[in-house]
Scaffold this motif. Structure first.
Motif, short mmCIF file in Angstrom:
data_model
loop_
_atom_site.label_atom_id
_atom_site.label_comp_id
_atom_site.label_asym_id
_atom_site.label_seq_id
_atom_site.Cartn_x
_atom_site.Cartn_y
_atom_site.Cartn_z
N THR A 234 -0.21 7.87 -5.43
CA THR A 234 0.00 7.49 -7.13
C THR A 234 -0.51 8.71 -7.86
OG1 THR A 234 -0.11 5.03 -6.99
CG2 THR A 234 -0.61 6.29 -9.01
N GLU B 63 3.36 2.79 -11.07
CA GLU B 63 2.54 1.81 -10.15
C GLU B 63 2.08 0.68 -11.23
OE1 GLU B 63 -1.36 3.03 -8.64
OE2 GLU B 63 -0.60 1.98 -6.59
N ASP C 222 6.94 4.51 -7.56
CA ASP C 222 5.74 4.33 -7.11
C ASP C 222 5.65 2.77 -6.64
OD1 ASP C 222 3.25 4.44 -5.88
OD2 ASP C 222 2.40 5.23 -7.92
N GLU C 223 5.70 2.47 -5.28
CA GLU C 223 5.85 1.00 -4.89
C GLU C 223 6.94 0.17 -5.45
OE1 GLU C 223 2.15 -0.76 -3.86
OE2 GLU C 223 1.15 1.45 -3.55
MG LIG Z 1 -0.81 3.84 -5.71
#
Ligand SMILES: [Mg+2]
Ligand SMILES: Nc1ncnc2c1ncn2[C@@H]1O[C@H](COP(=O)(O)OP(=O)(O)OP(=O)(O)O)[C@@H](O)[C@H]1O
Lengths: 296, 388
Positions: free
Chosen positions: A41, A78, A154-155
């Motif tokens: 991140t 994130e 991010d994810e």
């Molecule tokens: Mg992260």
């Protein structure tokens, strides 16, 4: 080329990034892996100008990213965040416009992406009324509606149902084929393995392994064999030269061979114990490669 | 998209979101209605002449004239009703048909019946006195000539009565105060909403904190100004139509001054509110960080009310130069008409410096605190934090 070059970031005594560098080519899907707290991140936030690197820079097409070029990046943070009381379509239009899309283009893109991400019947709803997974889809749409040149996510897959995963994966692959470099972080390594052209594993402040999954396997050095010998006693392979036993369970054996070792010699040794029901090269999964890389 | 273009987009979002908000529309209507209400109240209660009905038992026709003259002297129109006897008088007073009843006004022992003492006492007393003096002089054979007329010479005819202007300024300051609080709150809530929903990270990936702040303050400022102007138009039209104020030039001048000071005050308070709000991540924590600033506003409000009574007081003069208090106190002093131009300019200059300072420091606090979600950020942390 999207280049992350020598990123260094320290929070207090915590040396989070110690020279992170990797490159993502246009049309490449890059899976960014690493344990919790590895700094994925942080790396992405530096690229988006939300954190400042102590050293190093992120370049797109050869020039360091600045406010103007960041407008051409689609970003999914994130920490998901949208205006809770704003309607889906209004919200997406707003973000498209903030990224520089004209009013008509923005409207068109909002129509298209809400359709593609299964949000067509949610356009007029306030975001706070949507389920978490649908909010997640809106978040993705927010990264995609501006028609970005680069995607940094991010994810993006966490929290999606399998259908959502598929529609997102399709969307990302399609963008990729259109020449967009895509970087996404994920802990779902099977997904990374399935989707990504290249993988980078972040550990101890550096990229400890990167390349295509086959490259990573090759670089792991030793070839592995899986041999199943039901009649053999425990420790049957211990005497074979140039072989290390990785695991052995009632004859189901995984062996790692030194580069010089001839696998036919191993087969001969196996046959000496009796029946051989399985003998094949074994491809380690990305999960195993990850464990190996992170543990080293 | 240029930096200014993004500021415009942010401002537009603020405006469209608010304009569609039911709460905002209702609060706007309430304020307009309040202004209309105040004017009607002024018209009913603040009229220069009040009326009184006085019952009279006995006496002669000159009593009525005497009562009316005495009433005129104290700005009251007196209606006189003849009553047959004391019993009827008592009845009329207790029924409220008359405000008071005089028994035997020209006799030796006149008596006044009232529910409770009030302005009627004075009117009756001076009327009875005048009648008695007149009667005694007549008894002495003095031939009474009518008193000579006083001719009035205006030394400075343009120097209008400042009373109505001060009232207008006070009403204006009430509105200004209300709108500063309202729009300051809007700014603060907007900042916290973006922080608590964490949408701020996405926003800041496309723009700098100052753009977000500027867009928010400008957008809500345009809306606040529009509301102020709407109230002013309703107020001025109403005041002229209802005849509350008779001098349009002075009225409009005062209203423009109040609007000008609203803009100055808004620039100051919106910046402070935004910076303070950026320190917290939840709407519930907003009160604690906004209180000091809100208190300053309240103090300024009370001083300006006080200044309405005594515009020349030392307190009003001094506080009209204190940043934050200026926008509330100065309009009242200016309406009272005894502020030299240099003082107005000095006050504007001081506010300009204060605003520049607040925008600078507040902008830094805002930029430093914006991405620190969760919990409360200390002022010092915000100032030293890395800024995106
Ligand atoms: Mg992260
Ligand atoms: N603002 C910050 N202040 C102090 N430390 C921070 C800050 N942001 C991140 N860190 C630290 O940096 C390290 C890396 O965090 P980061 O969030 O980048 O990891 P990650 O790889 O994304 O982990 P995860 O997989 O859990 O999301 C962590 O040790 C974290 O505590």
């Amino acid at each position: 080329m999207l280049e992350f070059d020598g990123l260094v970031k320290t929070y207090g005594d915590n040396r989070v990034l110690q020279g992170v560098g990797f490159t993502v080519a246009p049309g490449q899907m890059f899976g960014f892996c690493g344990s919790n707290g590895a700094g994925k991140t942080t790396t992405m936030r530096i690229a988006m100008g939300l954190a400042r690197a102590d050293a190093g820079e992120v370049r797109w097409r050869g020039t360091a990213l600045d406010d103007a070029s960041r407008q051409r990046i689609g970003y999914m943070p994130e920490e998901r965040g949208l205006y809770p009381k704003m309607k889906v379509a209004d919200q997406l239009t707003y973000f498209a416009r903030l990224h520089g899309a004209g009013s008509a283009d923005a409207d068109r893109a909002v129509q298209e992406w809400t359709e593609r991400l299964g949000l067509a019947d949610k356009r007029g709803e306030r975001v706070e009324k949507l389920s978490l997974g649908n909010q997640q889809r809106v978040q993705l749409a927010a990264a995609l509606v501006s028609g970005p040149e680069v995607l940094i996510l991010d994810e993006p897959f966490s929290g999606l149902d399998p259908v959502g995963v598929d529609s997102l994966a399709d969307a990302l692959l399609e963008r990729c084929r259109a020449g967009v470099p895509v970087v996404f972080s994920s802990h779902q390594l099977d997904l990374v393995e399935r989707l990504c052209d290249a993988v980078g594993i972040l550990a101890r402040g550096r990229i400890v392994a990167s390349g295509t999954v086959p490259e990573l396997r090759r670089r792991e050095g030793g070839r592995q064999l899986r041999v199943v010998v039901p009649d053999a006693g425990p420790g049957w392979a211990d005497g074979v030269p140039g072989v290390r036993v990785v695991s052995e369970q009632r004859g189901d054996t995984v062996l790692e061979l030194d580069p010089a070792t001839d696998d036919q010699a191993v087969l001969a040794a196996a046959l000496r114990t009796g029946r051989v029901t399985h003998f094949a090269r074994r491809e380690p999964s990305l999960v195993e490669l990850f464990r190996e890389a992170v543990a080293a | 998209m240029s930096a200014a273009g993004q500021v415009r987009l942010v401002a537009r979002r603020e405006i469209t979101t608010r304009v569609r908000d039911k709460g905002f529309i209702i609060s706007s209507l309430v304020i307009v209605l309040l202004v209309v209400g105040v004017m009607i109240f002024q018209l009913v209660a603040g009229g220069r002449t009040s009326t009184t009905t006085i019952g009279v038992v006995g006496g002669n026709p000159s009593v009525e004239t005497a009562l009316q003259q005495a009433g005129e002297a104290s700005g009251t129109a007196v209606t006189v009703t003849e009553l047959p006897d004391e019993a009827a008088a008592r009845q009329a007073v207790s029924d409220g048909d008359v405000d008071g009843a005089v028994l035997d006004p020209v006799g030796d022992s006149p008596q006044l019946l009232v529910e409770s003492s009030g302005s009627v006492d004075d009117i009756v007393r001076s009327a009875v006195g005048a009648l008695s003096v007149g009667a005694q002089l007549a008894a002495q054979g003095v031939d009474l000539q009518p008193a000579p007329n006083v001719s009035v010479t205006e030394l400075d005819p343009s120097d209008e009565d400042d009373g109505p202007a001060v009232v207008v300024a006070l009403v204006g300051v009430v509105v200004l105060y209300g709108l500063l609080i309202l729009f300051g709150q809007f700014v603060a809530q907007g900042v916290v909403e973006e922080k608590s929903s964490r949408v701020v990270e996405l926003l800041l990936s496309t723009m700098k904190p100052w753009q977000l702040l500027a867009g928010k303050i400008l957008g809500l400022g345009v809306l606040g100004l529009a509301q102020m102007v709407l109230i002013a138009v309703v107020g001025v039209t109403g005041a002229l139509a209802l005849g509350v104020v008779s001098v349009p030039g002075q009225l409009i001048g005062t209203v423009l001054v109040v609007i000008g000071w609203f803009l100055v005050g808004y620039a100051f308070y919106a910046s402070v509110f935004a910076a303070a709000a950026s320190l917290v991540s939840r709407q519930e924590d907003l009160g604690s960080v906004l209180t000091p600033t809100t208190l300053l506003l309240v103090v300024g409000f009370f001083i300006s009310i006080q200044a309405g009574q005594d515009p020349g007081s030392g307190l009003a003069t001094v506080t009209s130069f204190v940043p934050g208090l200026t926008p509330l106190v100065m309009p009242v002093r200016m309406a009272a008409g005894d502020v030299p131009l240099w003082q107005v300019l000095l006050a504007v200059a001081i506010m300009a410096v204060a605003i520049a300072l607040v925008v600078r420091v507040g902008g830094r606090v805002y930029a430093g605190a914006l991405l620190r979600t969760g919990g409360k950020t200390k002022l010092r942390e915000a100032l030293t934090a890395e800024r995106a």
